[in-house]
Design a protein around this motif. Structure first.
Motif, short mmCIF file in Angstrom:
data_model
loop_
_atom_site.label_atom_id
_atom_site.label_comp_id
_atom_site.label_asym_id
_atom_site.label_seq_id
_atom_site.Cartn_x
_atom_site.Cartn_y
_atom_site.Cartn_z
N LYS A 49 2.57 4.83 10.43
CA LYS A 49 1.65 5.95 10.28
C LYS A 49 2.46 7.22 10.05
CE LYS A 49 -1.90 3.91 13.25
NZ LYS A 49 -2.74 4.11 14.45
N PHE A 50 2.51 7.69 8.83
CA PHE A 50 3.36 8.83 8.48
C PHE A 50 2.69 9.75 7.47
CE2 PHE A 50 4.05 5.46 5.51
CZ PHE A 50 4.17 6.08 4.28
N LEU A 51 1.44 9.43 7.07
CA LEU A 51 0.79 10.21 6.02
C LEU A 51 0.59 11.66 6.46
CD1 LEU A 51 -0.49 10.14 3.24
CD2 LEU A 51 -2.67 9.52 4.30
N GLY A 52 0.28 11.87 7.74
CA GLY A 52 0.12 13.23 8.24
C GLY A 52 1.41 14.02 8.16
N GLY A 53 2.55 13.38 8.44
CA GLY A 53 3.83 14.07 8.34
C GLY A 53 4.17 14.44 6.92
N VAL A 54 3.86 13.57 5.95
CA VAL A 54 4.12 13.87 4.54
C VAL A 54 3.29 15.07 4.08
CG1 VAL A 54 3.94 12.98 2.20
CG2 VAL A 54 4.81 11.52 4.00
N ALA B 79 8.19 13.49 -1.32
CA ALA B 79 7.08 12.77 -0.68
C ALA B 79 6.99 11.35 -1.19
CB ALA B 79 5.77 13.51 -0.93
N GLY B 80 7.19 11.14 -2.52
CA GLY B 80 7.15 9.79 -3.06
C GLY B 80 8.26 8.91 -2.51
N LEU B 81 9.47 9.49 -2.38
CA LEU B 81 10.57 8.71 -1.80
C LEU B 81 10.29 8.36 -0.34
CD1 LEU B 81 13.65 10.61 -3.30
CD2 LEU B 81 12.71 8.40 -4.02
N ALA B 82 9.58 9.25 0.36
CA ALA B 82 9.23 8.96 1.76
C ALA B 82 8.34 7.74 1.86
CB ALA B 82 8.55 10.18 2.40
N LYS C 241 0.84 -1.21 0.00
CA LYS C 241 0.00 0.00 0.00
C LYS C 241 0.87 1.25 0.00
CE LYS C 241 -3.86 -2.19 2.41
NZ LYS C 241 -4.69 -2.20 3.65
N LYS C 242 1.95 1.25 0.81
CA LYS C 242 2.85 2.40 0.84
C LYS C 242 3.51 2.62 -0.52
CE LYS C 242 5.67 2.31 4.32
NZ LYS C 242 6.56 1.78 5.38
N GLN C 243 3.92 1.53 -1.16
CA GLN C 243 4.56 1.67 -2.46
C GLN C 243 3.59 2.19 -3.52
OE1 GLN C 243 6.13 -2.22 -3.16
NE2 GLN C 243 7.76 -2.04 -1.63
N ILE C 244 2.32 1.76 -3.45
CA ILE C 244 1.33 2.27 -4.40
C ILE C 244 1.15 3.77 -4.23
CG2 ILE C 244 -1.13 2.20 -4.99
CD1 ILE C 244 -1.04 -0.79 -4.37
N LEU C 245 1.05 4.23 -2.98
CA LEU C 245 0.92 5.67 -2.74
C LEU C 245 2.15 6.43 -3.23
CD1 LEU C 245 -0.69 5.69 0.84
CD2 LEU C 245 -1.79 6.23 -1.33
N GLY C 246 3.32 5.82 -3.06
CA GLY C 246 4.53 6.46 -3.56
C GLY C 246 4.54 6.58 -5.06
N VAL C 247 4.07 5.55 -5.77
CA VAL C 247 4.01 5.60 -7.23
C VAL C 247 3.02 6.69 -7.68
CG1 VAL C 247 3.32 4.31 -9.28
CG2 VAL C 247 4.71 3.20 -7.53
#
Length: 631
Positions: free
Chosen positions: A95-100, A84-87, A32-38
């Motif tokens: 849980k890091f979406l708020g920080g991004v 943001a994508g590299l993050a 899921k994290k990788q999909i959001l990064g893409v």
């Protein structure tokens, strides 16, 4: 050999669990994290191509929106989105979406603000930093000036960079504790004793032989030592054995099911309902006879014949389930002649329970056909605990309930015939707050207890209904209503309340009266003044109707002069009544109470329309119009 067998069994169980889990499709968190990064990187590429007008109509719209909001800072957005994508790919946090999002906003706002301050105070500010940059810098420039404003905006950019640096930073694989040897001071060298510490080996491989001091010969004792591991291994919980529980011993007795099926079919045919009998399911307490009615037969005709079927089968009570969930059949549940207890051992020993994937599976019992029923507490939104007759879950038909339609009784909300049920959704106040009902049942007439407290509160409940009671030693707990004794302390619910929303009473139409009568006015809405007027009449007045002569009289008795003044004022403002009879109440000359009598058929009809009647004091109730009104 036994240990190896246990390990093989555990490994086989784990493999079964893994196979069952793998059969369900679910993406892991890393995917899921990788999909959001893409997705973030693709968005950065689209914005970058929109600079050269190669992203189509959508890219042009995105560029115009960014330019309007942050001005020339839009050219930094691809770089910010790449960070943001590299993050998403490299961060170690779950849980890091708020920080991004926070880092993106700070960098964009900081850059637009800096560009706004560099272009002065002319129209070019909006093109350089956009509207967001202009709105940020305008109050800062007025309060702090140019230099401090640029310092603040630079700090915002630094904070955004620090957030991305912290998200992109990789954790160290191994952390080694390095102890630095400190040189002792001169005083410690003088007074510290000089001795050497010899390390003792933790393991003793050779056994130690102890020779007894007693002269008699004794067997040689061997003490073997075992190295204690630094970390204790995880010990898997072993549930208690099932031998502690009792197995099912009784068997249900349903009687002759063929004869019962024929009786049901014949009884329904006598009422003009042709049916076709289907399967028979014998459960622990009831036996379900499934039938299929002919086409065009309403289910309501079958549900109203529960008493007739009960008489024909000589069994009570009978429950009609129309239709059976998941089937196009009607179920008639008849109590068994001999019931069987459902014990926990057979439910726990069942294959379905032993191989359940969740650890929060509970045993609910058996259904009508005797099949075990389980539930996963982790997936349930709530748990409803129901009981059979005599377990304390019944309320009286005249019990007042706080609902979204007002404080009404069961009979006023949903009147039902005996031994019937219906779907009924309504928000009401319970012990745990505001909840919504699903069904309404009428199980017949039950014996009730009426409890009265010293302060006048009254509680009506069945014998098994639980009440929260405080004991003499100060402890609290549940106690059945039949066990409540005098001087017990009973808790009165003061939790959340619901109120109705019916305030329109304009549909009242008075009757026609022959002859000349003085007309009075009627309020069209329920107001606090009208509610207080009804409260005064309910407490110290009422409607009086003569039997021989048609006398329509509204009387109010009160000794308090302030309340008498309010009542007279309410008569005038609400109904326009200024003519009434005021006299001393009773024949005792020492009585200070006064009677205010109004002879008006229309006033009596209006008060009866609002819910008042000519009952005596013990039978008086709060008018229905007040209970349906808003707070």
């Amino acid at each position: 050999m036994k240990k190896k067998k246990k390990k093989n069994r555990n490994s086989s169980k784990k493999s079964l669990l893994q196979e069952k889990k793998s059969s369900r499709f679910s993406l892991p968190r890393t995917t899921k994290k990788q999909i959001l990064g893409v997705v973030t990187l693709v968005l950065a590429i689209i914005i970058a191509l929109s600079f050269f007008e190669k992203a189509g109509i959508a890219g042009k719209a995105i560029m115009q929106a960014l330019t309007f909001l942050i001005g020339k800072a839009a050219f930094a957005m691809p770089l910010i989105l790449v960070l943001a994508g590299l993050a998403f790919f490299t961060t170690r946090y779950q849980k890091f979406l708020g920080g991004v999002l926070l880092g993106i906003i700070l960098l964009a706002l900081g850059a637009s603000g800096v560009l706004s301050t560099l272009n002065g105070q002319d129209v070019a500010v909006l093109k350089a930093g956009g509207w967001l940059g202009h709105l940020i810098t305008l109050p800062l420039l007025k309060l702090f000036g140019l230099w401090v404003t640029q310092i603040i905006l630079g700090g915002i950019i630094v904070i955004g960079c620090l957030i991305f640096w912290y998200l992109l930073k990789q954790p160290k694989s191994e952390v080694k504790e390095v102890k630095e040897e400190k040189r002792p001071s001169l005083i410690k060298k003088i007074f510290t004793p000089h001795f050497k510490v010899k390390e003792i080996e933790p393991k003793i491989t050779t056994p130690i032989k102890l020779e007894p001091e007693v002269e008699d010969e004794a067997p040689m004792l061997e003490l073997k030592t075992k190295a204690v591991p630094k970390k204790t291994p995880f010990i898997q919980y072993q549930p208690p054995p099932l031998d502690l529980l009792s197995a099912d011993q009784e068997k249900p007795t349903a009687g002759d099911t063929r004869i019962n099926s024929a009786v049901i079919k014949k009884t329904l045919e006598n009422f003009g309902i042709p049916v076709e009998m289907s399967e028979v399911n014998i459960g622990p307490t009831v036996t379900q006879y499934a039938l299929k009615p002919a086409e065009g037969i309403k289910l309501s005709k079958i549900t109203t014949l529960s008493n007739d079927l009960s008489l024909a089968l000589a069994a009570h009570p009978i429950r009609i389930e129309a239709p059976i969930p998941g089937k196009s059949l009607v179920g008639i549940e008849v109590p068994n002649r001999a019931r069987a207890k459902v014990r926990l051992k057979d439910l726990v020993a069942d294959y379905q329970f032993q191989h359940a994937l969740s650890s929060l599976v509970i045993c609910l019992g058996r259904n009508v056909s005797g099949k075990p029923i389980y539930a996963d507490i982790g997936r349930m939104p709530h748990l409803l605990v129901a009981g059979s007759t005599g377990t304390g879950k019944t309320s009286g038909a005249d019990t007042f309930i706080f609902t979204e339609r007002g404080m009404l009784t069961f009979e006023e909300l949903c009147p039902l015939p005996l031994n019937s049920e219906t779907d009924f959704k309504l928000k009401l106040v319970t012990r745990d707050g505001i909840e919504e009902t699903a069904k309404n049942y009428n199980n017949g007439i039950c014996q009730f207890y009426k409890l009265t407290t010293r302060r006048g509160y009254q509680i009506e409940a069945t014998a098994e209904h639980p009440l929260w009671v405080m004991n003499e030693d100060g402890s609290s707990g549940w106690k059945a209503a039949s066990s409540i004794r005098k001087s017990d302390y009973v808790a009165i619910s003061r939790g959340p309340a619901l109120f109705g929303n019916k305030t329109d009473i304009s549909d009242f139409k008075p009757s026609r009266i022959k002859g000349s009568t003085k007309k009075i006015s009627f309020p069209s809405k329920m107001t606090p003044q009208l509610a207080q007027f009804l409260g005064f009449l309910t407490a110290d007045g009422g409607l009086s109707i003569g039997k021989k002569r048609k006398i329509h009289r509204v009387i109010y008795t009160q000794a308090n002069p302030h309340l008498l003044t309010f009542y007279k004022k309410a008569l005038k403002e609400l109904f326009g009544i200024i003519q009434f009879i005021e006299k001393r109440s009773g024949s005792n000359p020492k009585n200070k109470a006064r009677d205010i009598v109004v002879y008006s058929k229309h006033l009596k009809e209006f008060l009866a329309y609002l819910g008042m009647n000519s009952s005596k004091s013990p039978q008086k109730e709060m008018p229905k119009a007040v209970r349906e009104a808003s707070k």
